[in-house]
Design an enzyme around this catalytic site. Structure first.
Site, short mmCIF file in Angstrom:
data_model
loop_
_atom_site.label_atom_id
_atom_site.label_comp_id
_atom_site.label_asym_id
_atom_site.label_seq_id
_atom_site.Cartn_x
_atom_site.Cartn_y
_atom_site.Cartn_z
N GLU A 16 96.83 46.91 -9.17
CA GLU A 16 96.03 48.04 -8.69
C GLU A 16 96.88 48.91 -7.78
O GLU A 16 97.73 48.40 -7.04
CB GLU A 16 94.80 47.52 -7.93
CG GLU A 16 93.84 46.74 -8.83
CD GLU A 16 92.54 46.39 -8.13
OE1 GLU A 16 92.54 46.17 -6.91
OE2 GLU A 16 91.51 46.33 -8.83
N CYS A 37 93.11 38.54 1.36
CA CYS A 37 93.72 37.65 0.36
C CYS A 37 95.24 37.64 0.50
O CYS A 37 95.90 36.82 -0.12
CB CYS A 37 93.34 38.14 -1.03
SG CYS A 37 93.82 39.83 -1.22
N ASN A 97 85.29 41.77 2.19
CA ASN A 97 86.28 41.87 3.28
C ASN A 97 86.89 43.25 3.44
O ASN A 97 87.35 43.63 4.49
CB ASN A 97 87.35 40.79 3.12
CG ASN A 97 88.11 40.92 1.82
OD1 ASN A 97 87.67 41.59 0.90
ND2 ASN A 97 89.26 40.28 1.74
N GLU A 147 91.76 40.40 -9.15
CA GLU A 147 92.49 40.31 -7.87
C GLU A 147 91.85 39.16 -7.10
O GLU A 147 90.76 39.30 -6.55
CB GLU A 147 92.36 41.62 -7.09
CG GLU A 147 93.01 42.82 -7.77
CD GLU A 147 94.53 42.69 -7.77
OE1 GLU A 147 95.17 43.49 -8.46
OE2 GLU A 147 95.06 41.78 -7.09
N1 LIG Z 1 93.03 39.29 -4.43
C1 LIG Z 1 92.34 40.11 -3.67
O1 LIG Z 1 92.62 41.32 -3.54
C2 LIG Z 1 91.16 39.57 -2.92
C3 LIG Z 1 90.73 38.24 -3.03
N2 LIG Z 1 89.64 37.80 -2.31
C4 LIG Z 1 89.28 36.37 -2.35
O2 LIG Z 1 87.83 36.21 -2.38
C5 LIG Z 1 87.42 35.19 -1.46
C6 LIG Z 1 86.56 35.73 -0.38
O3 LIG Z 1 85.81 36.85 -0.80
P1 LIG Z 1 84.30 36.63 -1.32
O4 LIG Z 1 83.64 37.96 -1.36
O5 LIG Z 1 83.62 35.53 -0.59
O6 LIG Z 1 84.51 36.18 -2.80
P2 LIG Z 1 83.37 35.90 -3.89
O7 LIG Z 1 84.17 35.65 -5.08
O8 LIG Z 1 82.36 34.91 -3.48
O9 LIG Z 1 82.54 37.29 -4.06
C7 LIG Z 1 83.18 38.42 -4.53
C8 LIG Z 1 82.16 39.25 -5.29
O10 LIG Z 1 81.77 38.53 -6.43
C9 LIG Z 1 80.34 38.46 -6.50
N3 LIG Z 1 79.94 37.23 -7.17
C10 LIG Z 1 79.83 35.99 -6.66
N4 LIG Z 1 79.46 35.12 -7.62
C11 LIG Z 1 79.30 35.85 -8.77
C12 LIG Z 1 78.90 35.55 -10.11
N5 LIG Z 1 78.60 34.30 -10.49
N6 LIG Z 1 78.84 36.55 -11.02
C13 LIG Z 1 79.15 37.82 -10.66
N7 LIG Z 1 79.53 38.18 -9.40
C14 LIG Z 1 79.60 37.19 -8.48
C15 LIG Z 1 79.91 38.53 -5.06
O11 LIG Z 1 78.55 38.96 -5.04
P3 LIG Z 1 77.62 38.53 -3.77
O12 LIG Z 1 78.20 39.18 -2.61
O13 LIG Z 1 76.26 39.06 -4.14
O14 LIG Z 1 77.67 37.03 -3.72
C16 LIG Z 1 80.87 39.57 -4.52
O15 LIG Z 1 80.45 40.86 -4.86
C17 LIG Z 1 88.69 34.61 -0.95
O16 LIG Z 1 89.13 33.56 -1.79
C18 LIG Z 1 89.72 35.74 -1.04
O17 LIG Z 1 91.05 35.33 -1.13
C19 LIG Z 1 88.89 38.59 -1.54
C20 LIG Z 1 89.28 39.93 -1.43
C21 LIG Z 1 90.43 40.49 -2.07
O1 LIG Z 2 90.83 42.18 -0.24
C1 LIG Z 2 91.93 42.09 0.23
O2 LIG Z 2 92.33 41.13 0.88
C2 LIG Z 2 92.82 43.25 0.01
O3 LIG Z 2 93.27 43.28 -1.32
C3 LIG Z 2 93.98 43.17 0.92
S1 LIG Z 2 94.70 44.70 1.15
O4 LIG Z 2 94.89 45.38 -0.15
O5 LIG Z 2 93.78 45.49 1.99
O6 LIG Z 2 95.95 44.37 1.80
#
Ligand SMILES: NC(=O)C1=CN([C@@H]2O[C@H](COP(=O)(O)OP(=O)(O)OC[C@H]3O[C@@H](n4cnc5c(N)ncnc54)[C@H](OP(=O)(O)O)[C@@H]3O)[C@@H](O)[C@H]2O)C=CC1
Ligand SMILES: O=C(O)[C@H](O)CS(=O)(=O)O
Length: 484
Positions: A463, A289, A157, A255
């Site tokens: 972070e 997120c 994202n 995160e």
């Molecule tokens: N707290 C924060 O700052 C953030 C939280 N999020 C949360 O993540 C979700 C959406 O993002 P999304 O990318 O779909 O999340 P995912 O957890 O599905 O994927 C995140 C990363 O993890 C990798 N991944 C997935 N499964 C595994 C595994 N078994 N072992 C190692 N790596 C793995 C993915 O690889 P691949 O792409 O190859 O599947 C990708 O690079 C939402 O719940 C959102 O809230 C998202 C962004 C920021």
């Molecule tokens: O992945 C996310 O959602 C980011 O942590 C949100 S932010 O830092 O860009 O607000």
């Protein structure tokens, strides 16, 4: 796609300082979420390449850590400058693979680069302590040293900023990094790795491994050379990586998911609250997120706020991120669209009503109208699960105690927001909300200067800010005796 510097779009991974090209029989296709067209391929790598990258990182990290903080800072500053000089190209690559409108993508490049700018300087402020001895001849020293080889896994994202928010402090502290970017958005990571080489990041210090998440993650978590794993993504995957890292006792930065409440009290400035709700809810088309996932409005201002918000939402234009005037792009994929539809159908089926929006758009397979739902209650899926899309569910509340109870009724604890004027209320509510971050009279809180992170199922660590570099350091206590 036309770039000023076409070499920034590369169908290759960076392993131990060498570029590994995608080949026809072993690659991952990457599509444009707005159109579904294939934009390129990256190599499908796995454990062997990850192991090699970790070994190269171990070797390169020694010399990198031996440089002064200022010498490391000069390289990071150059990297920041190159990102800003190439902002338009980096923004186009980001829009092409993630979908967000170009202006927003370029905003992410500036936001992402700000972490490199910030940490280029922070490395020079890694101070230790001299503590008065516990015996006449003793002196106590505390020094901070880089943790060593860091593994990073990042989401789709924010395909630029989630990487720089980790790489900036890691490199400033004297660490090396092996990164696995999201398979849906690898080209943004590859482009900044190209710029990192140009800035002078040494060979082997930074690898970008594309391919099988499970295989790459399996090596990262099992390999004892990796001393820190930093992950941004879903709570489910974060918990799995936590489990996998236990046997080698790694330091973790997680995160994870969120379920942010956005509260409007009856003494709020309603126009400001609407503006804040638009940012907090619809930034990145609701795919962050820290997005407002639940909007609580006090009884007395509920109808007025709902009407104002629906009016503002109705002006948001959805379309291809490269088209003029588009404010909201596509969702990342079909599954994301279907999750949004499920959440809306569940809410309507349990008594909610649509104030505006509520349908997919026919302009493509991943577009959904920006939506406001009213009369939403705690029994609905939107109250407990992260929608990760352009849906603003409005809940009612009576008083402060009622809304604090409702807002805290979740296993997540990342971001929260509220609008109020009374200063005593601002302190009471900010202290009572069980979240890592609280936005007061603002819907946008993310910045390099502040510690970003959550509590409970939203993760571990912070972070950004001066706190962010501590995550990549180890404390060493030195006891000097014989100082008579
Ligand atoms: N707290 C924060 O700052 C953030 C939280 N999020 C949360 O993540 C979700 C959406 O993002 P999304 O990318 O779909 O999340 P995912 O957890 O599905 O994927 C995140 C990363 O993890 C990798 N991944 C997935 N499964 C595994 C595994 N078994 N072992 C190692 N790596 C793995 C993915 O690889 P691949 O792409 O190859 O599947 C990708 O690079 C939402 O719940 C959102 O809230 C998202 C962004 C920021
Ligand atoms: O992945 C996310 O959602 C980011 O942590 C949100 S932010 O830092 O860009 O607000």
């Amino acid at each position: 796609m036309k770039l000023k510097d076409q070499s920034l779009f590369r169908e290759a991974a960076l392993v131990s300082g060498e570029w590994v090209q995608a080949n026809a029989d072993h690659h991952i296709a990457v599509d444009n979420p707005a159109t579904g067209e294939i934009i390129g391929h990256v190599p499908k790598l796995g454990a062997a390449e990850t192991r090699a990258a970790i070994e190269s990182a171990r070797i390169a990290q020694k010399d990198w850590a031996a440089r002064t903080a200022k010498e490391r800072g000069v390289v990071l500053r150059k990297w920041f400058e190159l990102m800003m000089e190439n902002k338009e190209d980096l923004g186009k690559i980001l829009t092409l693979e993630q979908g967000k409108p170009l202006a927003e993508a370029m905003g992410e490049i500036t936001y992402g680069a700000s972490f490199i700018e910030w940490f280029a300087e922070e490395g020079r402020r890694i101070n230790g302590d001299i503590i008065p001895g516990h015996q006449p001849d003793k002196r106590i020293m505390v020094m901070k040293q880089p943790i060593g080889v860091v593994a990073a896994i990042t989401p789709w994202n924010f395909p630029n900023a989630m990487i720089t928010r980790k790489a900036g402090p890691a490199f400033a502290a004297g660490c090396a990094m092996v990164l696995k970017p999201a398979s849906q958005t690898p080209f943004s990571a590859i482009a900044i790795a190209i710029l990192a080489e140009r800035a002078g990041i040494p060979k082997g210090l930074f690898s970008v491994i594309t391919g099988s998440a499970r295989e790459i993650g399996g090596e990262m978590t099992a390999n004892p050379t990796v001393r820190k794993l930093t992950f941004t993504g879903s709570t489910e995957v974060g918990a799995e990586l936590y489990r996998q890292s236990a046997p080698t006792i790694k330091k973790l930065g997680l995160e994870l998911g969120g379920n942010a409440p956005f509260i409007v009290f009856d003494d709020a400035d309603l126009d400001a609250a609407v503006e804040g709700a638009i940012i907090a809810k619809f930034r990145n088309n609701g795919q962050t997120c820290v997005c407002a996932n639940r909007i609580y409005v006090q009884d007395g201002v509920y109808d007025a706020f709902a009407e104002k918000l629906a009016g503002a939402v109705g002006k948001l234009v959805t379309g291809n991120g490269f088209d003029e005037g588009v404010i909201l792009g596509p969702l990342i994929d079909r599954a994301a669209l279907e999750k949004v539809e499920e959440h809306v159908a569940d809410a309507l089926g349990k008594g909610a009503r649509t104030v505006t929006g509520g349908k997919r758009l026919s302009i493509g397979n991943t577009f959904y109208e920006p939506t406001v739902l009213a009369d939403v209650t705690a029994e609905m899926a939107v109250a407990r699960e992260e929608t990760f899309g352009p849906v603003a569910p409005l809940f009612k509340f009576k008083d402060e105690a009622d809304v604090i109870r409702q807002a805290n009724d979740t296993e997540f604890g990342l971001a929260s927001y509220f609008y109020a004027k009374d200063m005593a209320r601002v302190f009471r509510v900010a202290e009572a909300l069980e979240y890592g971050m609280v936005g007061v009279n603002t819907g946008l809180i993310s910045t390099a200067e502040a510690p970003f992170g959550g509590v409970k199922l939203s993760g571990l660590g912070r972070e950004g800010s001066s706190y962010g570099i501590e995550e990549f350091l180890e404390l060493k206590y030195v006891c000097l005796g014989g100082v008579a």
